[in-house]
Design an enzyme around this catalytic site. Structure first.
Site, PDB file in Angstrom:
ATOM      1  N   HIS A 116      -4.693   2.826  -9.343  1.00 19.33           N
ATOM      2  CA  HIS A 116      -4.799   4.283  -9.223  1.00 19.33           C
ATOM      3  C   HIS A 116      -4.957   4.961 -10.583  1.00 19.33           C
ATOM      4  O   HIS A 116      -6.037   5.448 -10.899  1.00 19.33           O
ATOM      5  CB  HIS A 116      -3.633   4.908  -8.447  1.00 19.33           C
ATOM      6  CG  HIS A 116      -3.492   4.403  -7.062  1.00 19.33           C
ATOM      7  ND1 HIS A 116      -4.530   4.415  -6.156  1.00 19.33           N
ATOM      8  CD2 HIS A 116      -2.428   3.831  -6.410  1.00 19.33           C
ATOM      9  CE1 HIS A 116      -4.129   3.888  -5.014  1.00 19.33           C
ATOM     10  NE2 HIS A 116      -2.874   3.520  -5.137  1.00 19.33           N
TER      11      HIS A 116
ATOM     12  N   ASP B  85      -7.232  -0.293  -0.102  1.00 16.81           N
ATOM     13  CA  ASP B  85      -5.866   0.238  -0.086  1.00 16.81           C
ATOM     14  C   ASP B  85      -5.327   0.373   1.340  1.00 16.81           C
ATOM     15  O   ASP B  85      -5.044  -0.616   2.002  1.00 16.81           O
ATOM     16  CB  ASP B  85      -5.828   1.549  -0.860  1.00 16.81           C
ATOM     17  CG  ASP B  85      -4.422   1.947  -1.293  1.00 16.81           C
ATOM     18  OD1 ASP B  85      -3.449   1.277  -0.894  1.00 16.81           O
ATOM     19  OD2 ASP B  85      -4.286   2.948  -2.021  1.00 16.81           O
TER      20      ASP B  85
END
Length: 335
Positions: A200, A251
């Protein structure tokens, strides 16, 4: 005979396969409300269910053009074995990013000590499962754990993956506890290096990005999930300015489409800079394949074939097919 274009298979460097079951079920609220729903789901999963459900997810990944996956796993040891078995059945190259979890979350996520975590990791390796070291986050792993895990990963030559700077609250809590930003803490504890992938880094500041670049580490971006959870815009142009390698992940699996992930990398960069072509098509394809493989320590993984007669490529000049694939197609273009 159908005309096809062969490409290196896409590599999903960050996957939580069990979260596929949340698709469409948790709209509304913020990241933390979504997290409660995720924890509720995680609390009731048994190895048999993991084995069954993950085959379906990994087959969906394969159909979408992903031929390798890094499963960031924190459901428990037996469930980790089940995940590896599911990947083998689905025919996808697999690396188990086995999460170290000291605090927070659910009881099933946590190990009592680093020694317990490493015993579990060694047992997985003895079973022939390819693994990476994965301190879940600076929220889940205190400084002493991070130091020990970094040391082990370096000694064993294993990839190290860690969530960092996903949400402002995480940054505030890290500053309060350590007097450091999350990526500063990772650097100070030895967790940043050429085999590190920071997942991220959405809210990383320039100092933290400089640390990633200096360490030769990578960043894994998951644009469809980051958008779905309202996490913010990844600092893509600042990553590119520093030459930081970028890979992609599905994800939460709210969408499974590597082309959409890549398209969003460039789309975010265009919206933030007002310029087009911040990442070239060849760079985007590299982000989708080679960078992900390097992040997982994978040297060989299957190719994928695009159907050049698919309707989404109709009328495209042969010289423009790669750009048309990235910017004009969805995963169903893959045979």
């Amino acid at each position: 005979m159908t005309e096809r274009l062969t490409l290196p298979g896409f590599v999903n460097a960050h996957c939580h396969a069990f979260q596929r079951a949340l698709r469409g079920r948790t709209e509304g609220g913020d990241f933390w409300a979504w997290r409660e729903s995720m924890l509720d789901l995680a609390s009731c999963l048994a190895p048999g269910q993991v084995r069954k459900d993950y085959v379906d997810v990994y087959e969906e990944l394969r159909a979408a053009g992903y031929t390798a996956v890094g499963e960031f796993h924190y459901l428990g040891f037996d469930e980790a074995v089940a995940a590896a078995e599911a990947a083998q059945e689905a025919g996808i190259a697999f690396v188990l990013l086995y999460a170290a979890y000291a605090r927070g979350g659910l009881d099933r996520f946590r190990q009592q000590s680093v020694a317990e975590y490493l015993r579990q990791l060694e047992s997985l390796r003895e079973r022939g499962i390819r693994v990476g070291v994965a301190p879940h986050s600076v929220r889940a792993c205190p400084r002493a754990w991070l130091e020990d895990l970094a040391r082990y990963a370096e000694q064993e030559g294993l990839p190290l993956h860690v969530h960092a700077d996903e949400h402002p609250r995480e940054i505030e809590e890290c500053l309060a506890e350590n007097g450091l930003l999350p990526i500063e803490l990772l650097a100070e504890t030895g967790c940043l290096g050429p085999h590190t992938t920071v997942v991220h880094a959405t809210h990383a500041d320039d100092r933290e990005l400089d640390l990633i670049a200096a360490a030769g580490a990578r960043v894994c971006l998951c644009p469809t999930t980051e958008a779905n959870l309202g996490d913010g815009f990844a600092p893509i142009e600042r990553l590119c300015e520093r030459g930081i390698g970028i890979c992609i992940g599905s994800d939460s699996n709210v969408r499974i489409d590597p082309l959409e992930e890549l398209r969003e990398l460039e789309g975010i960069a265009r919206r933030r800079t007002g310029k087009r072509g911040v990442l070239s098509v060849s760079t985007l394809l590299c982000c989708g394949a080679d960078e992900g493989a390097a992040a997982l320590g994978v040297e060989r993984w299957p190719d994928v074939e695009a159907d050049l007669e698919h309707s989404s490529l109709a009328g495209v000049d042969p010289g423009d097919v790669h750009a048309a694939l990235v910017f004009g197609c969805a995963a169903e273009v893959f045979a």
